[in-house]
Design a protein around this motif. Structure first.
Motif, short mmCIF file in Angstrom:
data_model
loop_
_atom_site.label_atom_id
_atom_site.label_comp_id
_atom_site.label_asym_id
_atom_site.label_seq_id
_atom_site.Cartn_x
_atom_site.Cartn_y
_atom_site.Cartn_z
N PRO A 80 0.83 -1.22 0.00
CA PRO A 80 0.00 0.00 0.00
C PRO A 80 0.86 1.27 0.00
CG PRO A 80 -0.77 -1.56 1.65
CD PRO A 80 0.53 -2.08 1.15
N ALA A 81 2.00 1.22 0.72
CA ALA A 81 2.89 2.39 0.77
C ALA A 81 3.52 2.63 -0.60
CB ALA A 81 3.96 2.19 1.83
N ALA A 84 0.86 4.07 -2.86
CA ALA A 84 0.59 5.46 -2.51
C ALA A 84 1.74 6.36 -2.97
CB ALA A 84 0.38 5.60 -1.00
N ALA A 85 2.98 5.89 -2.79
CA ALA A 85 4.15 6.69 -3.19
C ALA A 85 4.18 6.88 -4.69
CB ALA A 85 5.44 6.00 -2.71
N GLU A 88 1.41 9.37 -5.63
CA GLU A 88 1.67 10.74 -5.22
C GLU A 88 2.84 11.35 -5.99
OE1 GLU A 88 -0.26 12.67 -3.63
OE2 GLU A 88 1.14 14.35 -3.71
N LEU A 89 3.87 10.52 -6.23
CA LEU A 89 5.02 11.02 -7.02
C LEU A 89 4.55 11.46 -8.40
CD1 LEU A 89 8.19 8.83 -6.41
CD2 LEU A 89 7.95 11.29 -6.08
N CYS A 92 3.60 14.95 -8.35
CA CYS A 92 4.64 15.93 -8.00
C CYS A 92 5.32 16.46 -9.26
CB CYS A 92 5.71 15.28 -7.11
SG CYS A 92 5.10 14.87 -5.49
N PRO A 93 5.86 17.68 -9.17
CA PRO A 93 6.59 18.20 -10.33
C PRO A 93 7.88 17.41 -10.56
CG PRO A 93 6.79 19.69 -8.46
CD PRO A 93 5.81 18.64 -8.06
N ASP A 94 8.36 17.43 -11.80
CA ASP A 94 9.61 16.74 -12.10
C ASP A 94 10.76 17.37 -11.31
OD1 ASP A 94 8.12 15.35 -13.85
OD2 ASP A 94 9.15 16.00 -15.66
N GLY A 95 11.70 16.57 -10.92
CA GLY A 95 12.86 17.11 -10.23
C GLY A 95 13.67 16.03 -9.55
N PRO A 96 14.86 16.40 -9.06
CA PRO A 96 15.71 15.41 -8.38
C PRO A 96 15.17 15.06 -7.00
CG PRO A 96 16.70 17.58 -8.26
CD PRO A 96 15.47 17.74 -9.08
N LEU A 97 15.19 13.78 -6.67
CA LEU A 97 14.76 13.34 -5.34
C LEU A 97 15.97 13.02 -4.47
CD1 LEU A 97 11.87 11.01 -6.53
CD2 LEU A 97 11.62 13.26 -5.49
N VAL A 98 16.93 12.33 -5.04
CA VAL A 98 18.17 12.01 -4.30
C VAL A 98 19.35 12.22 -5.24
CG1 VAL A 98 19.47 10.23 -3.07
CG2 VAL A 98 16.97 10.28 -2.89
#
Lengths: 163, 185
Positions: A80-81, A84-85, A88-89, A92-98
């Motif tokens: 489920p996580a 959900a991730a 939700e991602l 989200c707008p495009d961009g660096p996460l890590v």
């Protein structure tokens, strides 16, 4: 050819064409899984793999059920996580996460146009992986809907006993 | 009539912009290691992601965004009781320890819990932690033996741009902050 047979053939043709177009649209909509590994050393291997994302859920369906059920059981608390991730991602707008940068290696995990992208660049190779977020969500949902190994085994035993 | 319409439009725009800003909040972590490895790590996490993912995790310790703390005594320190005491205390400087090599200051200021540690022995180190009390309140809003992480994330999302943690020593720098940008620099 009689008129009625021609009408039936035309109808079947339209349905097939429609199904092909719908399938094509689904594959286009989900995008593809891209994996690219380029060795930097002379004579090194270069691997490039592009798989339509729609093939992921199909592969899951075709894979040995026992193995998939066991994997689903292991992952079940987190599915489920993950779902959900992924969902939700996608919003989200495009961009660096890590981003990890050191003198020997650069690693980037980013959200790019509906996909989770992983880039690794080190002295040996460059790696690029792109996974559509929609596919992640669909696979997580498929795994979640699967009965786990014990439940499936229990059902099978019950079914065989009832015979 | 025109004036009323303009006023309504202004209110709608203001509220809309605020709501949008609250939705698009990002938690950033930046670690710069200047040692032999010379590594930089940047993490950008949308708070909305944490808001969606936390309720979906169901483990023994973390359920529905709430973490159980009954067994975790933090070496016999009742963290919840301390936070509760700090929350209800008036604004002040609570603890100041000044020694030859280390200064520690814990204070409540402008609605924030501030912890500052300056270490000068061995490797020089400065640590500053700022925790808004709205976040502390949200954390304590769950049951007696739990911390409500989900409520804390929501409270963080409602804050303005805030630096939560900075650590500086001879070789490394750590910064954790919240703002509305999706990149760390």
């Amino acid at each position: 050819m009689p008129a009625s047979a021609a009408a039936v053939a035309g109808g079947v043709g339209t349905v097939l064409l429609g199904a092909a177009l719908a399938g094509g649209a689904l594959i286009y909509d989900m995008g593809g899984v891209w994996v690219s590994v380029k060795a930097k050393k002379p004579g090194g291997d270069n691997i490039r793999l592009v798989v339509p994302a729609a093939a992921g859920p199909v592969a899951l369906w075709l894979a040995p059920k026992k193995n998939i059920r066991e994997a689903a059981k292991e992952a079940r608390p987190w599915l489920p996580a993950i779902k959900a991730a992924a969902e939700e991602l996608g919003n989200c707008p495009d961009g660096p996460l890590v981003e990890v940068t050191n003198p020997h290696e650069k690693v980037l995990i980013a959200k790019q146009g509906g996909a989770l992208v992983i880039d690794v660049d080190n002295p040996n190779e460059t790696v690029h992986v792109s996974v559509p977020l929609k596919m992640v969500g669909i696979i997580a949902a498929q795994l979640e809907a699967m009965p786990d190994a014990e439940a499936a085994h229990g059902n099978a035993v019950e079914a065989s006993e009832s015979w | 009539m025109m004036k009323k319409a303009l006023l309504t439009a202004a209110v709608v725009l203001t509220v809309g912009t605020w709501a949008l800003a609250a939705e698009n909040r990002w938690l950033h972590v930046k670690v710069e290691d200047g040692g032999e490895k010379a590594e930089i790590v940047r993490v950008n996490l949308p708070l909305s992601l944490a808001e969606k993912v936390l309720p979906a995790i169901h483990t023994k310790e973390l359920n529905e965004g709430r973490v159980k703390v009954s067994e975790a005594k933090f070496k016999d320190v009742d963290l919840r009781a301390i936070l509760e005491a700090l929350r209800t205390a008036p604004e002040n400087e609570f603890v100041t320890v000044e020694s030859e090599h280390q200064n520690v200051r814990v204070a409540k200021s402008a609605g924030n819990l501030l912890v500052k540690v300056r270490n000068e022995k061995g490797k020089a180190e400065n640590v500053e932690v700022t925790v808004p009390f709205t976040v502390v309140d949200a954390l304590l809003s769950g049951g007696k033996d739990e911390l409500d992480l989900l409520a804390a994330v929501r409270a963080l999302g409602a804050l303005g741009d805030t630096v939560l943690v900075t650590v500086n020593d001879e070789h490394s720098k750590v910064r954790i902050w919240v703002d509305s940008r999706n990149t760390a620099d």
